[in-house]
Design an enzyme around this catalytic site. Sequence first.
Site, PDB file in Angstrom:
ATOM      1  N   ASP A   1       0.805  -1.248   0.077  1.00 14.77           N
ATOM      2  CA  ASP A   1      -0.089  -0.129  -0.046  1.00 14.77           C
ATOM      3  C   ASP A   1       0.843   1.181   0.034  1.00 14.77           C
ATOM      4  OD1 ASP A   1      -2.442  -1.397  -0.081  1.00 14.77           O
ATOM      5  OD2 ASP A   1      -2.748  -0.951   1.926  1.00 14.77           O
TER       6      ASP A   1
ATOM      7  N   ARG B   1       0.474  -1.676   7.385  1.00 16.54           N
ATOM      8  CA  ARG B   1       0.655  -0.334   6.889  1.00 16.54           C
ATOM      9  C   ARG B   1       1.885   0.164   7.803  1.00 16.54           C
ATOM     10  NH1 ARG B   1      -2.978   3.222   3.541  1.00 16.54           N
ATOM     11  NH2 ARG B   1      -0.848   3.836   2.877  1.00 16.54           N
TER      12      ARG B   1
ATOM     13  N   ARG C   1      -9.906   6.050  10.957  1.00 18.96           N
ATOM     14  CA  ARG C   1      -8.532   5.939  11.020  1.00 18.96           C
ATOM     15  C   ARG C   1      -7.981   6.955  12.117  1.00 18.96           C
ATOM     16  NH1 ARG C   1      -6.534   3.088   6.596  1.00 18.96           N
ATOM     17  NH2 ARG C   1      -7.931   1.486   5.913  1.00 18.96           N
TER      18      ARG C   1
ATOM     19  N   HIS D   1     -11.217   7.673   5.108  1.00 18.73           N
ATOM     20  CA  HIS D   1     -10.456   8.650   5.000  1.00 18.73           C
ATOM     21  C   HIS D   1     -11.150   9.956   4.529  1.00 18.73           C
ATOM     22  CE1 HIS D   1      -6.409   6.247   4.837  1.00 18.73           C
ATOM     23  NE2 HIS D   1      -6.499   6.895   6.285  1.00 18.73           N
TER      24      HIS D   1
ATOM     25  N   CYS E   1      -4.948   9.833  -3.216  1.00 14.47           N
ATOM     26  CA  CYS E   1      -4.089   8.739  -2.152  1.00 14.47           C
ATOM     27  C   CYS E   1      -2.839   8.425  -2.995  1.00 14.47           C
ATOM     28  CB  CYS E   1      -4.927   7.622  -2.332  1.00 14.47           C
ATOM     29  SG  CYS E   1      -6.546   7.441  -1.315  1.00 14.47           S
TER      30      CYS E   1
END
Length: 257
Positions: free
Chosen positions: A57, A82, A127, A156, A250
């Site tokens: 990612d 992550r 998150r 997000h 992103c």
Amino acid sequence: MTPPTFFAVEYAINPWMDTSTPVDVARAVDQWQTLRDTYRRLGHTVDIVEPVPGLPDMVYAANAGLIINGTAIVAQFKHAERQGESAAYAAWMGQHGHRPVATRHVNEGQGDLLVVGSTILAGTGFRTQPQAHTEVAAITGMPVVSLELVDPRFYHLDTALTVLDDTTIAYYPPAFTAAARSRLRGLFPEAIEVASTDAYVLGLNAVSDGKHVVYPAQAAGFAEQLYHAGFHPIGVDLAELLKGGGSVKCCTLEVFS
């Protein structure tokens, strides 16, 4: 930006990820290169952060942190899968003249921390922890507006809201609590409200330089709204990278000075 050399969907930490869906890495790289070339064609500088094996990612560079006025607030990721990205990006930040600073609480960088003028809009709910918003305000000296997300597809802030210029945003109201919607209406009464059709292809996961807006090409209705609002929409197809739950924004960590 970080090329998707090692991109894969090996786990599922958001509703877009399906480990049974095959990923075409070569196609992902081609789409990413088109995005990179689009930025360069518009006159922007694109720095490349080398990808790290085992961090599929890492292509979603926006989540790496918030870089503003020489300070780099390094991401503290919620999910273990992550967390290795933080060290890789912090090293790059330090090597390029940005002072890395850590928060104690979970923050996922520009995924949830979006700069609009002299203010930071800060997402929470899935998150980034709200306590991190307080830390970011103290580090930057900027006002931070907390906005709670309620739909897991928009995990997000940058999946549900785009900063278009210093005074203009576009957003998808159903992604937010009533209180967050009220805050946004008060701050941005002329905001563009995007329809579900465009939101559901992550159309709001876009990047604007104040004139040109690079957006996911499938969001045709959003493009029309941008055009009528005086912006120049430029569609880019990132369908392969959407399989991991990310698109244009992103893949793009903006540096603010």
